[in-house]
Scaffold this active site. Structure first.
Site, PDB file in Angstrom:
ATOM      1  N   ASP A  30       0.785  -1.155   0.117  1.00 20.86           N
ATOM      2  CA  ASP A  30      -0.053   0.082  -0.086  1.00 20.86           C
ATOM      3  C   ASP A  30       0.908   1.254  -0.005  1.00 20.86           C
ATOM      4  OD1 ASP A  30      -1.692   2.150   1.044  1.00 20.86           O
ATOM      5  OD2 ASP A  30      -3.186   0.687   1.315  1.00 20.86           O
ATOM      6  N   ASN A  86     -12.984  -3.771   2.759  1.00 16.22           N
ATOM      7  CA  ASN A  86     -14.294  -2.757   2.955  1.00 16.22           C
ATOM      8  C   ASN A  86     -14.974  -2.920   1.692  1.00 16.22           C
ATOM      9  OD1 ASN A  86     -12.691  -1.891   5.160  1.00 16.22           O
ATOM     10  ND2 ASN A  86     -11.382  -0.595   4.167  1.00 16.22           N
ATOM     11  N   GLN A  93     -14.416   2.115   1.968  1.00 18.06           N
ATOM     12  CA  GLN A  93     -13.813   1.511   0.579  1.00 18.06           C
ATOM     13  C   GLN A  93     -13.542   2.734  -0.218  1.00 18.06           C
ATOM     14  OE1 GLN A  93     -16.143  -1.059  -1.785  1.00 18.06           O
ATOM     15  NE2 GLN A  93     -14.349  -1.749  -3.265  1.00 18.06           N
ATOM     16  N   HIS A  99     -10.364  -5.909  -3.091  1.00 17.96           N
ATOM     17  CA  HIS A  99      -9.071  -6.076  -2.347  1.00 17.96           C
ATOM     18  C   HIS A  99      -9.093  -6.273  -0.978  1.00 17.96           C
ATOM     19  CE1 HIS A  99     -10.038  -1.543  -2.069  1.00 17.96           C
ATOM     20  NE2 HIS A  99      -9.373  -1.796  -0.915  1.00 17.96           N
ATOM     21  N   HIS A 101      -6.722  -5.814   2.478  1.00 21.89           N
ATOM     22  CA  HIS A 101      -5.665  -5.124   3.294  1.00 21.89           C
ATOM     23  C   HIS A 101      -4.916  -6.148   4.127  1.00 21.89           C
ATOM     24  CE1 HIS A 101      -6.673  -0.625   2.661  1.00 21.89           C
ATOM     25  NE2 HIS A 101      -7.699  -1.101   2.550  1.00 21.89           N
TER      26      HIS A 101
HETATM   27  P1  AMP Z   1      -9.931   0.950   0.635  1.00 15.14           P
HETATM   28  O1  AMP Z   1     -10.043   2.381   1.288  1.00 15.14           O
HETATM   29  O2  AMP Z   1      -9.962  -0.269   1.602  1.00 15.14           O
HETATM   30  O3  AMP Z   1     -10.338   1.169  -0.707  1.00 15.14           O
HETATM   31  O4  AMP Z   1      -8.189   0.806   0.500  1.00 15.14           O
HETATM   32  C1  AMP Z   1      -7.685   1.631  -0.678  1.00 15.14           C
HETATM   33  C2  AMP Z   1      -6.009   1.482  -0.507  1.00 15.14           C
HETATM   34  O5  AMP Z   1      -5.426   1.529  -1.614  1.00 15.14           O
HETATM   35  C3  AMP Z   1      -5.586   2.699   0.304  1.00 15.14           C
HETATM   36  O6  AMP Z   1      -5.054   2.301   1.528  1.00 15.14           O
HETATM   37  C4  AMP Z   1      -4.519   3.333  -0.406  1.00 15.14           C
HETATM   38  O7  AMP Z   1      -3.440   3.884   0.203  1.00 15.14           O
HETATM   39  C5  AMP Z   1      -4.329   2.178  -1.681  1.00 15.14           C
HETATM   40  N1  AMP Z   1      -3.880   2.741  -2.926  1.00 15.14           N
HETATM   41  C6  AMP Z   1      -4.585   3.454  -3.740  1.00 15.14           C
HETATM   42  N2  AMP Z   1      -3.893   3.632  -4.893  1.00 15.14           N
HETATM   43  C7  AMP Z   1      -2.837   2.768  -4.788  1.00 15.14           C
HETATM   44  C8  AMP Z   1      -1.728   2.598  -5.513  1.00 15.14           C
HETATM   45  N3  AMP Z   1      -1.453   3.333  -6.775  1.00 15.14           N
HETATM   46  N4  AMP Z   1      -0.693   1.831  -5.136  1.00 15.14           N
HETATM   47  C9  AMP Z   1      -0.739   1.415  -4.049  1.00 15.14           C
HETATM   48  N5  AMP Z   1      -1.690   1.642  -3.003  1.00 15.14           N
HETATM   49  C10 AMP Z   1      -2.706   2.260  -3.415  1.00 15.14           C
END
Ligand code: AMP
Ligand code: ZN
Length: 143
Positions: A30, A86, A93, A99, A101
């Site tokens: 992340d 999420n 989300q 995805h 985490h």
């Molecule tokens: P969520 O809030 O569960 O949808 O998590 C999305 C996660 O994706 C967040 O923790 C972001 O920091 C991560 N994220 C978004 N874009 C990228 C990216 N290009 N590379 C790595 N992590 C990302």
């Protein structure tokens, strides 16, 4: 799905620190980590979330989540690891591509927060649980 960040990562058109991949799923760090080793596992194909992902892909994402979690646990020895998934913006989300985490926990802060939250929770009567269980059971049977 041109504007999806995770589809772009799966295609290799935007960079990511990839940890592990298979035909159906992949894991990378992340880029806004909550803690050292905070990783994500995504499906390579686009699914919006838990409601629409197919079983085979879901199992593969979970299989990889375990492989990566076990290694992170071995090398960084966190106090614990949460798998978090999420669905919907009100659940946190922000990227609408399935995805999970992997969040290592290194200090007592998260645990303190959980204990505080747990103290606010109230055990409800069996008679209040029963109609909810019954409604969900009926919905499950009808599918
Ligand atoms: P969520 O809030 O569960 O949808 O998590 C999305 C996660 O994706 C967040 O923790 C972001 O920091 C991560 N994220 C978004 N874009 C990228 C990216 N290009 N590379 C790595 N992590 C990302
Ligand atoms: Zn996508």
């Amino acid at each position: 799905m041109m504007s999806c960040q995770f589809c772009s990562i799966a295609r290799g058109s935007i960079p990511a620190q990839v940890l592990y991949e298979s035909d159906l799923a992949m894991s990378f760090l992340d880029y806004r980590p909550i803690a050292k080793g905070h990783a994500l596992v995504i499906s390579k194909k686009h699914f919006g979330g838990l409601y629409d992902i197919d079983d085979e892909t879901l199992y593969e994402v979970l299989r990889i989540a375990r492989i990566v979690s076990v290694r992170i646990n071995e090398i960084y020895r966190p106090l614990g690891i949460n798998l978090v998934q999420n669905n919907g913006c009100y659940a946190g989300q922000t990227v609408f591509h399935f995805h999970i985490h992997i969040i290592p926990r290194y200090d007592g802060e998260y645990n303190k927060m959980l204990i505080t939250a747990a103290k606010r929770r109230v055990k409800i009567d069996e008679s209040d649980l029963e109609p909810i269980a019954s409604e969900i059971r009926s919905a499950l049977k009808s599918k």
